[in-house]
Design an enzyme around this catalytic site. Sequence first.
Site, PDB file in Angstrom:
ATOM      1  N   CYS A   1      38.353  38.700  38.278  1.00 15.29           N
ATOM      2  CA  CYS A   1      38.196  39.529  39.011  1.00 15.29           C
ATOM      3  C   CYS A   1      36.514  40.098  38.463  1.00 15.29           C
ATOM      4  CB  CYS A   1      38.614  40.433  39.909  1.00 15.29           C
ATOM      5  SG  CYS A   1      40.348  39.203  41.212  1.00 15.29           S
TER       6      CYS A   1
ATOM      7  N   CYS B   1      42.732  42.935  38.023  1.00 14.30           N
ATOM      8  CA  CYS B   1      42.447  41.051  37.572  1.00 14.30           C
ATOM      9  C   CYS B   1      41.324  41.216  37.019  1.00 14.30           C
ATOM     10  CB  CYS B   1      41.998  40.875  38.798  1.00 14.30           C
ATOM     11  SG  CYS B   1      41.713  38.857  39.339  1.00 14.30           S
TER      12      CYS B   1
END
Length: 321
Positions: free
Chosen positions: A152, A149
């Site tokens: 993230c 991600c």
Amino acid sequence: MMAEAAGCFSPIRRLSSFPSATAGNDDTKSSSSAALAFSSSMAFPRSLKLRSRPLTATTTNNSSSSRCTSASGGELLPSTQPKSHVPSHTSAPPRIMTRSSGIIGKAQKWWEKGLQPNMREVMGAQHLVDSLLSSGDKLVVVDFFSPGCGGCKALHPKICQLAEMNPDVLFLQVNYEEHKSMCYALNVHVLPFFRFYRGAHGRLCSFSCTNATIKKFKDALAKYGADFCSLEPTKGLEEKELLALAANKDLSFNYAPKPQPSVVASEQEKIITEKAVATPGADSERPLPLPLPLPLPFAAQQKMERDPEKRTLISKGRSTG
């Protein structure tokens, strides 16, 4: 004849009996040196004799002489070479021994960089439940992330900074790729995703934010990070979430559901009503019915009859009825 025979058996005399040449002749010098070498080889001096003595490893710091060992295991005496004078005030530089271990260091992953002492990795469903129950009144932030991600990865350094600024807050990291079944049971389908838990209140809020909307995370941290004290036990995950984790066959998590308080209350009410019906004189304790509406006074009734609009409404109502 005897002298000649003795001269034949003596190699030194035989070599020395060769005709000598002039003092500057090179052949004469070479022959004399060869004779000396031959005579030295025939006569073994005591200083070069072998000793059948076991070898011992001896190291001296100040001696520059070297020991020689023969093929038979004996030891030769030190040579008579001149020792080099080394001043006492100087010392040789120390040698640095380097040895390559051949092991390449493991590269650190991005979610492992900048971790603080109050940041922990969740190993499973049981570990998450135990961490929440043992936190007490401390604020717990559960961070759901994925290694692939991008949001993230960009948000991780700021989360580490906030964890450093708030050492009393516990941050739990859940790797989505390693704990997919647990995330499905907790209805986590958007990343990065955060949940705030505290004490007897249980879950306070849950939301998803990125690097651009980090203000949402800071506001929640400031709102729920104040001092809090409760006498009730820590709640942790909700009952339906615990049941969902226990129902998931991929997770090694067992949970016994607690008795529902609503069922107990309904049974108590049923028992009370049965006792009230069984006891005599229960009808007197029943509430009385509501009184019927009283008729209007005579003056108000005459006023309504004088008003033509109200009279038509009354007549229409009566006619329709």
